[in-house]
Design an enzyme around this catalytic site. Sequence first.
Site, short mmCIF file in Angstrom:
data_model
loop_
_atom_site.label_atom_id
_atom_site.label_comp_id
_atom_site.label_asym_id
_atom_site.label_seq_id
_atom_site.Cartn_x
_atom_site.Cartn_y
_atom_site.Cartn_z
CG ASP A 258 10.22 82.27 59.76
OD1 ASP A 258 11.20 81.80 59.15
OD2 ASP A 258 9.57 81.62 60.61
CG ASP B 271 14.88 80.05 57.46
OD1 ASP B 271 15.71 80.30 58.35
OD2 ASP B 271 14.00 79.18 57.59
CD GLU B 272 13.73 83.03 62.56
OE1 GLU B 272 13.11 83.38 63.57
OE2 GLU B 272 14.23 81.89 62.41
#
Length: 363
Positions: free
Chosen positions: A10, A105-106
């Site tokens: 993350d 983003d993850e």
Amino acid sequence: MQTKKIIHVDMDAFYASVEQRDNPSYRGKPLVVGGSPNQRGVVAAASYEARKFGIHSAMPSVTAIAKCPGLIFVRPRFDVYREISTLIHAIFKGYSDLVEGVALDEAYLDVTENKQNIPYASTIARHIKTAIFQETQLTATAGVSINKFLAKMASGQNKPNGLTVILPEQAIAFVEQLPIEKFHGIGEVTAAKMHSLGIHTGADLKVRSLLELTHHFGKAGHYYYKIARAEDDRPVEANRVRKSIGAETSFAQDLSDVGQMLQELEQIAQIVEQRLEQQETQGRTLTLKVKFSDYHQLTRSKTMLAPISELSTIFEIAKALFESIDLENRSIRLLGISLSNLDNVKQTQVIQLPLFQNGNIIF
């Protein structure tokens, strides 16, 4: 059966961190990426400096500026975020082809069998974090465990720039001591209901039967039953094409004022627009979801000849669908908007995770 090795990565305050990286004058200052408070905008991301003021994703920009008058607002640059995300995913692919993007983003990685034959998932996670920083000058937090749920929970333990490992022999004890509101998949409204039932920790959840949990929480009760036992059999799935993009808000207090309902609906429409832009896609079918205080739920849909993605159009159609519903003086506990029949999907599937707004929870 072989024990899985799952990593959840993350990025730390991704959009805001990119803006602070690219503009040195923003560094160390409270900043949000999102719409202007003068245009009833919504916060897409908040820097850690802004979070100290209680500012978070999905908060109305006017509320954010009230909490921090010196707050810096920056418009999203999704083209830049996508470019960085592509670079990060290339790093992931150096270790495993089983990479499931959850957002720009993850991501989850299954490194049970990995390309570099590294025996320890924690070592791979360290290598990935180092490579991301070297390539992007951005930090990431990683969680490592035996399934997706535990890896996700691990990555939330030590942000920013952290690394947490939950070993197989630690899994049950970790879940038992965890406050129920910290569980991934249990939002603020559900946590409040669990508290009313005397469920405050994972240990409390574990003693409840499957029958009891499904009685109180429907199908979600099966998920709660499993995670209370540190079980999650969902595989890491690469390149799943998503079929819809949406957002919904479950209100901490039921809404009875139509004007407030429409205001919330507009905020949801803004989040849907952001997610469509993030994924570079549009949709032809808009579905409105309404759940009343008695848990009765209904949906209304409309399919357009041409795909849509603009906020004004999304809200206009959602508003028209909403106004077609006979409220009968009933109060509402949830509103949602989703778009399906997507065009030009370029990203892998995004699972919408909870975003909190004024005591409500947005998925």
